[in-house]
Design a protein around this motif. Structure first.
Motif, PDB file in Angstrom:
ATOM      1  N   PHE A  47     -31.175 -56.997-114.611  1.00  0.00           N
ATOM      2  CA  PHE A  47     -32.161 -57.250-113.909  1.00  0.00           C
ATOM      3  C   PHE A  47     -33.758 -57.071-114.536  1.00  0.00           C
ATOM      4  O   PHE A  47     -33.899 -56.252-115.324  1.00  0.00           O
ATOM      5  CB  PHE A  47     -31.931 -56.545-112.554  1.00  0.00           C
ATOM      6  CG  PHE A  47     -32.490 -55.007-112.464  1.00  0.00           C
ATOM      7  CD1 PHE A  47     -31.562 -54.118-112.907  1.00  0.00           C
ATOM      8  CD2 PHE A  47     -33.671 -54.646-112.045  1.00  0.00           C
ATOM      9  CE1 PHE A  47     -31.958 -52.942-112.935  1.00  0.00           C
ATOM     10  CE2 PHE A  47     -34.245 -53.384-112.039  1.00  0.00           C
ATOM     11  CZ  PHE A  47     -33.079 -52.283-112.458  1.00  0.00           C
ATOM     12  N   CYS A  48     -34.356 -58.041-114.127  1.00  0.00           N
ATOM     13  CA  CYS A  48     -35.876 -58.128-114.765  1.00  0.00           C
ATOM     14  C   CYS A  48     -36.813 -58.189-113.539  1.00  0.00           C
ATOM     15  O   CYS A  48     -36.609 -58.160-112.549  1.00  0.00           O
ATOM     16  CB  CYS A  48     -36.066 -59.389-115.367  1.00  0.00           C
ATOM     17  SG  CYS A  48     -34.702 -59.553-116.998  1.00  0.00           S
ATOM     18  N   ARG A  49     -38.189 -57.950-114.054  1.00  0.00           N
ATOM     19  CA  ARG A  49     -39.373 -58.066-113.367  1.00  0.00           C
ATOM     20  C   ARG A  49     -39.515 -59.804-113.504  1.00  0.00           C
ATOM     21  O   ARG A  49     -39.254 -60.358-114.434  1.00  0.00           O
ATOM     22  CB  ARG A  49     -40.311 -57.427-113.758  1.00  0.00           C
ATOM     23  CG  ARG A  49     -40.219 -55.949-113.757  1.00  0.00           C
ATOM     24  CD  ARG A  49     -41.669 -55.374-114.051  1.00  0.00           C
ATOM     25  NE  ARG A  49     -41.929 -54.549-115.147  1.00  0.00           N
ATOM     26  CZ  ARG A  49     -42.780 -53.758-115.473  1.00  0.00           C
ATOM     27  NH1 ARG A  49     -43.654 -53.872-114.569  1.00  0.00           N
ATOM     28  NH2 ARG A  49     -43.050 -53.149-116.540  1.00  0.00           N
ATOM     29  N   ALA A  53     -40.219 -61.839-120.249  1.00  0.00           N
ATOM     30  CA  ALA A  53     -40.623 -63.183-121.029  1.00  0.00           C
ATOM     31  C   ALA A  53     -39.276 -63.708-121.598  1.00  0.00           C
ATOM     32  O   ALA A  53     -39.103 -64.567-122.239  1.00  0.00           O
ATOM     33  CB  ALA A  53     -41.332 -62.464-122.437  1.00  0.00           C
ATOM     34  N   SER A  54     -38.176 -63.174-121.060  1.00  0.00           N
ATOM     35  CA  SER A  54     -36.856 -63.802-121.391  1.00  0.00           C
ATOM     36  C   SER A  54     -36.721 -64.974-120.955  1.00  0.00           C
ATOM     37  O   SER A  54     -37.565 -65.546-119.914  1.00  0.00           O
ATOM     38  CB  SER A  54     -35.808 -62.898-121.088  1.00  0.00           C
ATOM     39  OG  SER A  54     -35.791 -62.810-119.383  1.00  0.00           O
ATOM     40  N   ARG A  55     -35.476 -65.723-121.632  1.00  0.00           N
ATOM     41  CA  ARG A  55     -35.475 -67.018-121.033  1.00  0.00           C
ATOM     42  C   ARG A  55     -34.875 -67.151-119.349  1.00  0.00           C
ATOM     43  O   ARG A  55     -34.392 -66.426-119.005  1.00  0.00           O
ATOM     44  CB  ARG A  55     -34.189 -67.597-121.917  1.00  0.00           C
ATOM     45  CG  ARG A  55     -34.024 -69.188-121.898  1.00  0.00           C
ATOM     46  CD  ARG A  55     -33.060 -69.555-123.127  1.00  0.00           C
ATOM     47  NE  ARG A  55     -31.715 -68.908-122.809  1.00  0.00           N
ATOM     48  CZ  ARG A  55     -30.800 -69.524-122.380  1.00  0.00           C
ATOM     49  NH1 ARG A  55     -30.823 -70.540-121.757  1.00  0.00           N
ATOM     50  NH2 ARG A  55     -29.649 -68.840-122.125  1.00  0.00           N
ATOM     51  N   PRO A  78     -31.237 -52.312-115.988  1.00  0.00           N
ATOM     52  CA  PRO A  78     -32.549 -52.657-116.360  1.00  0.00           C
ATOM     53  C   PRO A  78     -32.603 -53.399-117.706  1.00  0.00           C
ATOM     54  O   PRO A  78     -31.697 -53.227-118.775  1.00  0.00           O
ATOM     55  CB  PRO A  78     -33.137 -51.411-116.371  1.00  0.00           C
ATOM     56  CG  PRO A  78     -32.171 -50.491-116.665  1.00  0.00           C
ATOM     57  CD  PRO A  78     -30.949 -50.864-116.187  1.00  0.00           C
ATOM     58  N   CYS A  79     -33.422 -54.414-117.517  1.00  0.00           N
ATOM     59  CA  CYS A  79     -33.634 -55.344-118.994  1.00  0.00           C
ATOM     60  C   CYS A  79     -34.521 -54.376-119.841  1.00  0.00           C
ATOM     61  O   CYS A  79     -35.395 -53.693-119.400  1.00  0.00           O
ATOM     62  CB  CYS A  79     -34.597 -56.520-118.471  1.00  0.00           C
ATOM     63  SG  CYS A  79     -35.263 -57.327-119.730  1.00  0.00           S
ATOM     64  N   LEU A  80     -34.031 -54.260-121.255  1.00  0.00           N
ATOM     65  CA  LEU A  80     -34.719 -53.683-122.084  1.00  0.00           C
ATOM     66  C   LEU A  80     -36.127 -54.132-122.513  1.00  0.00           C
ATOM     67  O   LEU A  80     -36.948 -53.414-122.981  1.00  0.00           O
ATOM     68  CB  LEU A  80     -33.969 -53.446-123.539  1.00  0.00           C
ATOM     69  CG  LEU A  80     -32.663 -52.494-123.008  1.00  0.00           C
ATOM     70  CD1 LEU A  80     -31.690 -52.538-124.442  1.00  0.00           C
ATOM     71  CD2 LEU A  80     -33.040 -51.327-122.729  1.00  0.00           C
ATOM     72  N   ARG A  81     -36.419 -55.314-122.140  1.00  0.00           N
ATOM     73  CA  ARG A  81     -37.303 -55.972-122.479  1.00  0.00           C
ATOM     74  C   ARG A  81     -38.567 -55.834-121.684  1.00  0.00           C
ATOM     75  O   ARG A  81     -39.675 -55.338-122.100  1.00  0.00           O
ATOM     76  CB  ARG A  81     -37.032 -57.508-122.646  1.00  0.00           C
ATOM     77  CG  ARG A  81     -38.134 -58.389-123.353  1.00  0.00           C
ATOM     78  CD  ARG A  81     -37.381 -59.711-123.910  1.00  0.00           C
ATOM     79  NE  ARG A  81     -38.502 -60.555-124.534  1.00  0.00           N
ATOM     80  CZ  ARG A  81     -38.295 -61.989-125.005  1.00  0.00           C
ATOM     81  NH1 ARG A  81     -37.030 -62.128-124.842  1.00  0.00           N
ATOM     82  NH2 ARG A  81     -39.007 -62.457-125.639  1.00  0.00           N
ATOM     83  N   CYS A  82     -38.578 -56.059-120.364  1.00  0.00           N
ATOM     84  CA  CYS A  82     -39.504 -55.994-119.265  1.00  0.00           C
ATOM     85  C   CYS A  82     -39.606 -54.544-118.724  1.00  0.00           C
ATOM     86  O   CYS A  82     -40.508 -54.261-117.948  1.00  0.00           O
ATOM     87  CB  CYS A  82     -39.497 -57.046-118.433  1.00  0.00           C
ATOM     88  SG  CYS A  82     -37.748 -56.975-117.176  1.00  0.00           S
ATOM     89  N   ARG A  83     -38.753 -53.792-119.005  1.00  0.00           N
ATOM     90  CA  ARG A  83     -38.574 -52.436-118.554  1.00  0.00           C
ATOM     91  C   ARG A  83     -38.553 -52.264-116.905  1.00  0.00           C
ATOM     92  O   ARG A  83     -39.658 -51.492-116.677  1.00  0.00           O
ATOM     93  CB  ARG A  83     -39.318 -51.332-119.287  1.00  0.00           C
ATOM     94  CG  ARG A  83     -38.986 -51.267-120.482  1.00  0.00           C
ATOM     95  CD  ARG A  83     -39.736 -50.515-121.519  1.00  0.00           C
ATOM     96  NE  ARG A  83     -39.266 -50.395-122.880  1.00  0.00           N
ATOM     97  CZ  ARG A  83     -38.202 -49.388-123.229  1.00  0.00           C
ATOM     98  NH1 ARG A  83     -37.983 -48.729-122.369  1.00  0.00           N
ATOM     99  NH2 ARG A  83     -38.064 -49.273-124.632  1.00  0.00           N
TER     100      ARG A  83
HETATM  101 ZN   LIG Z   1     -36.603 -58.554-118.462  1.00  0.00          ZN
END
Ligand SMILES: [Zn+2]
Length: 362
Positions: A47-49, A53-55, A78-83
């Motif tokens: 899951f993301c915010r 920036a992910s696809r 939780p997504c590691l990218r948008c935390r």
């Molecule tokens: Zn994310």
């Protein structure tokens, strides 16, 4: 002081409107940084915010969540990218600030400064995540429902769950803050409780009953000890001996020894007068669903309730159980299978479990 008025309760019920998935999807597509919800992608389990920036996922694979807890409870990580989890920390600061200063007026602007956000955003985020506005949260602290828990030095998260909030208990918001009218107030003041004590293979058993049902079942080494436990729990209640309750004691003992199953009847709660916060009632209900002869750890029970983060609150609710044996808190054990604590003695817990196991192996 401190009771919530009907209109205040109604206000609490209006928190957290459902997410409009049409609008939410547009915000995800636009990577809208002001959108305060989360989305999970069923194909990845992440899951993301919305601003991530992910696809962009396919619409059909997206689910929306108001809070991090909801997303996690649904099994997303939780997504590691948008935390998405890191985003909750300003709120934690706000919450702790309210807890430290609940006795004075706290302007929203002050909370905004602490969070580094606009007062409006703090208000909205707090409500979204906590299910109550900062003012409502503060009011509940003042009313004492949460404060009593905090005094016992439990973590705020636990206190919060105990007070009836909780990620997946949306439907219960009206009863939040432990303000259910059915609660035993002030040591049972105004209540008439009939009681009887008798010896059993598990020690002395005392039962107490209101007109609504059984409200107390405790074990003690002696009759005096058993009766003292009742007085301690309900110091302000009018207590009356009633030999007619002896049958309850027999039934409880029989339930353990012979595996008679009125404890697990669908309508089993009808003869019990269980009172507590919504969360406590849910825990006690979950205890009643553990099959005889089996045990659970606190974290397993929390997971079964759909509250995987509430392990300690679950443990505390178990410890507050007033109707032992029939609400089988003795079926909860430590992670390693150890018997851990029991309000009425670990040795009695061992004997109850052994008797149940023997009965269920017939
Ligand atoms: Zn994310």
């Amino acid at each position: 002081m401190g009771r919530l008025r009907d209109d205040e309760i109604a206000m609490m019920k209006r928190t957290n409107p459902p997410i409009d998935s049409e609008i939410a999807w547009k915000q995800v597509a636009a990577r809208d940084g002001s959108a305060r919800f989360f989305y999970g992608v069923t194909t990845t389990g992440v899951f993301c915010r919305p601003s991530c920036a992910s696809r962009r996922p396919l619409r059909a694979n997206v689910r929306f969540f108001a809070t991090v807890d909801e997303a996690k409870a649904a099994g997303f990580r939780p997504c590691l990218r948008c935390r998405p989890i890191a985003s909750s920390s300003p709120l934690k600061l706000v919450r702790e600030h309210i807890e430290r200063n609940y006795e004075r007026a706290i302007p929203l602007a002050e909370l905004g400064r602490i969070a580094g956000l606009s007062p409006f955003t703090v208000q909205r985020l707090f409500k979204q995540t906590m299910g109550a506005s900062p003012l409502e949260y503060q009011r509940s602290l003042r009313a004492g429902a949460l404060r009593a828990s905090l005094k016992r030095k439990v973590s705020v998260t636990d206190a919060f769950y105990e007070a009836g909030f909780g990620s997946s208990s949306r439907g219960y918001d009206g009863a939040a803050l432990g303000m259910t009218p059915a609660r035993f107030a002030q040591g049972g003041k105004g209540e008439r409780i009939f009681f009887w004590a008798a010896a059993s293979p598990f020690g002395w058993v005392i039962v107490g009953a209101t007109e609504r049902g059984l409200c107390w079942l405790a074990l003690g080494g002696t009759k005096a000890e058993a009766e003292a436990s009742l007085r301690e729990e309900f110091p302000a209640a009018e207590l009356k001996r009633d030999p007619g309750l002896a049958g309850w004691i027999e039934a409880a003992v029989e339930a353990v020894q012979k595996g008679t199953s009125h404890n697990q009847d669908q309508d089993g709660t009808k003869f019990l007068d269980l009172r507590g916060t919504v969360f406590q009632l849910r825990v006690w209900q979950a205890l009643r669903q553990i099959p005889r002869g089996e045990t659970r750890t606190y974290s397993e029970l929390a997971r079964e309730m759909g509250e995987p983060k509430a392990t300690r609150a679950v443990a505390r609710a178990c410890a507050m159980n007033r109707v032992s044996v029939l609400v089988p808190c003795h079926r909860v054990v430590g992670k390693d299978g150890s018997l851990t604590g029991y309000r009425w003695g670990v040795e009695r817990k061992r004997r109850l479990l052994e008797a149940e196991k023997a009965a269920s192996s017939y």
